[in-house]
Design an enzyme around this catalytic site. Structure first.
Site, PDB file in Angstrom:
ATOM      1  N   ALA A 133       3.915  -2.396  -6.318  1.00  0.00           N
ATOM      2  CA  ALA A 133       3.530  -1.948  -4.976  1.00  0.00           C
ATOM      3  C   ALA A 133       2.375  -2.817  -4.498  1.00  0.00           C
ATOM      4  O   ALA A 133       1.501  -3.175  -5.286  1.00  0.00           O
ATOM      5  CB  ALA A 133       3.118  -0.484  -4.987  1.00  0.00           C
ATOM      6  N   ALA A 135      -0.423  -3.168  -1.219  1.00  0.00           N
ATOM      7  CA  ALA A 135      -0.984  -2.614   0.013  1.00  0.00           C
ATOM      8  C   ALA A 135      -2.019  -3.572   0.581  1.00  0.00           C
ATOM      9  O   ALA A 135      -2.136  -4.723   0.135  1.00  0.00           O
ATOM     10  CB  ALA A 135      -1.592  -1.241  -0.270  1.00  0.00           C
ATOM     11  N   ALA A 138      -5.151  -3.661  -2.301  1.00  0.00           N
ATOM     12  CA  ALA A 138      -4.865  -3.868  -3.718  1.00  0.00           C
ATOM     13  C   ALA A 138      -3.369  -3.797  -3.975  1.00  0.00           C
ATOM     14  O   ALA A 138      -2.588  -3.473  -3.078  1.00  0.00           O
ATOM     15  CB  ALA A 138      -5.593  -2.803  -4.548  1.00  0.00           C
ATOM     16  N   GLN A 139      -2.981  -4.118  -5.205  1.00  0.00           N
ATOM     17  CA  GLN A 139      -1.600  -3.946  -5.617  1.00  0.00           C
ATOM     18  C   GLN A 139      -1.569  -3.345  -7.020  1.00  0.00           C
ATOM     19  O   GLN A 139      -2.564  -3.337  -7.731  1.00  0.00           O
ATOM     20  CB  GLN A 139      -0.828  -5.255  -5.580  1.00  0.00           C
ATOM     21  N   ASP A 290      -4.922  11.573   2.395  1.00  0.00           N
ATOM     22  CA  ASP A 290      -3.885  10.601   2.745  1.00  0.00           C
ATOM     23  C   ASP A 290      -2.571  10.994   2.080  1.00  0.00           C
ATOM     24  O   ASP A 290      -1.930  10.190   1.416  1.00  0.00           O
ATOM     25  CB  ASP A 290      -4.323   9.199   2.297  1.00  0.00           C
TER      26      ASP A 290
END
Length: 511
Positions: A133, A135, A138-139, A290
């Protein structure tokens, strides 16, 4: 430095906004003055070719922010929590800004891990995967901890992300300054304050130690919540730019077909998502702010797993009580009480008419509660409530906006799992339980106990305080204290003793 050197970045930003059609949408949403709209579009229209094209399949604003890069994507995510600034419709569009960037190379992630943790990758992890993933900040990679043999998720900040954000935030501040200078009417939207809020959120997310602390606190609060879990953090393998958590298998909350195929009860899951959010917000005063589909998984046993703790919300006990009473008033259709709570909390200026405010709330609630259960929307209610409170002079309260925004997102997740869910009926037991334990007689006893405990701390110091007072009075050559002052001293001493006694008794009764 927030100076003219940011002009080129802003030119590129304006050109991208115009080229993608985002300029018009954003100005409509923020109700920009007509003269300002005409001036802005006149300036950027001839140079729109300098802007990025973006993905035509995306909505205009989302398309523009994605094309402009990480800081703009994150800014869009933060703005999605501020429907009071950008409007409900645009806030909803901005919520899709998640995991939209291409990943950076695996080798760079390995370099960051070895530098941050001070050991070679092989000494820490095996089977280190490609990014699973990615974003804006970060990943995530999957690996196996060589010490425990368990699978883990490793979150790594993007290389140079801190510098990139500082550069763009400088440009944002410069833009806010220009907007306020060129359009005084825009000051009611407080552009500078919005950027300041954004900077604070981003600075928190750029230090993964803070996210690790949030995850740990959230896990401790929810450890005994049946059907809900938070991955544990491995602090020995976490740092400012690296975060290691236990790996959790599950189905993404957005994949309803897969959830059904796995045999899970989507109706029960929809209720659980909403009730867990309310329980965390009201019971703990600390909630995941979130909770969109991308941050929730459904585990094999049907429990909900929360991920990504970069944005968390906190409410003090008083605000929780106010919010619960507002919700409870709407659930019971007691609009007069909802109005009174707003005035008691100071949310609405005291010079406004409480009866008129109650009538306005009645006009908000009744049409919604008269709908079929599948159409009753907390999102619509909150949207109307924003309009009413603004009309009555209620000032923006960031903590409530974050809570209300998250509630709208959670409603969306619940409805995707059960389109016929009755939001208010599901919320009722959680809110009622909170009201019974925190607003009724038990709450009074608890408050007395806390007050007594605080006053009891000063018990050993009362003689010294009295002696110091007498010495000071003697030094000032003042006449003997008036009877009223002696009465005050006696009441203080006696009140402290009584409060301490009450606190002790109540504490025993409640244990």
């Amino acid at each position: 430095m927030r100076g003219p050197h940011n002009i080129w970045r802003l030119i590129r930003t304006g050109a991208t906004m115009e080229r993608t059609g985002a300029m018009r949408v954003a100005m409509d949403a923020m109700e920009a003055p007509r003269l300002f709209r005409v001036l802005a579009r006149t300036v950027v229209w001839p140079i729109q070719w300098l802007g990025f094209k973006g993905d035509p399949a995306q909505p205009p604003v989302t398309r523009a922010l994605t094309a402009l890069g990480p800081a703009y994507i994150k800014f869009g995510q933060i703005l999605s929590t501020r429907p009071d600034v950008v409007g409900t419709e645009l806030a909803q569009q901005l919520r899709v800004l998640q995991d939209k960037l291409p990943p950076f190379p695996r080798a760079r992630a390995i370099q960051t891990i070895t530098t941050e943790l001070g050991q070679p990758l092989d000494a820490l992890f095996a089977d280190f995967s490609e990014p699973v993933a990615a974003a804006s900040i970060a990943q995530v990679h999957k690996a196996r901890d060589v010490e425990t043999g368990k699978d883990v998720a490793i979150k790594v900040l993007r290389p140079g992300i801190e510098r990139a954000f500082r550069r763009d935030i400088d440009a944002f501040y410069f833009a806010a300054w220009m907007i306020e200078k060129l359009s005084p009417a825009s000051r009611r939207l407080r552009p500078h304050d919005v950027i300041e809020h954004f900077e604070g959120v981003v600075n928190g997310e750029l230090d993964l130690r803070l996210e690790s602390a949030s995850a740990s606190e959230f896990r401790a609060n929810t450890l005994n919540d049946e059907g809900f879990s938070v991955p544990s953090v491995d602090w020995s393998k976490s740092s400012r730019r690296v975060m290691t958590l236990e790996w959790v298998e599950g189905i993404a909350a957005s994949d309803v077909d897969a959830i059904v195929a796995a045999g899970h009860d989507t109706v029960a899951l929809g209720e659980k998502v909403l009730q867990m959010f309310l329980r965390h917000a009201l019971r703990d005063g600390y909630f995941h702010a979130d909770m969109h589909h991308g941050n929730l998984k459904v585990a094999a046993d049907g429990s909900i797993v929360a991920l990504d703790f970069g944005i968390m919300g906190a409410l003090d006990e008083y605000t929780r009580r106010v919010y619960a009473e507002i919700l409870f008033g709407f659930i019971r259709k007691d609009y007069r009480r909802v109005a009174e709570v707003h005035f008691e909390a100071g949310y609405v200026p005291a010079d406004r008419d409480v009866d008129e405010f109650a009538r306005a709330l009645h006009a908000v609630g009744e049409p919604i509660f008269g709908m079929d259960a599948s159409r009753i929307s907390m999102a619509r209610l909150l949207s109307y409530l924003f309009e009413v409170t603004e009309r009555f002079g209620m000032e923006t309260r960031t903590e409530l906006i974050l809570l209300q925004r998250t509630m709208v997102v959670v409603e969306g997740v619940s409805r995707s799992l059960d389109p016929h869910i009755n939001i208010w009926e599901v919320a009722r037991p959680i809110v009622e339980d909170y009201i019974k334990s925190h607003v009724g007689p038990r709450a009074v006893l608890r408050d007395l106990a806390k007050t007594g405990t605080v006053l009891a701390r000063f018990g050993p110091r009362l003689p010294q305080l009295a002696e110091a007072l007498l010495v000071r009075m003697g030094e000032e050559n003042t006449p003997p204290p008036e009877p009223s002052r002696w009465k005050q001293a006696a009441v203080l001493g006696f009140g402290g003793a009584v409060a301490a006694g009450i606190g002790a008794v109540v504490a025993i009764m409640m244990t």
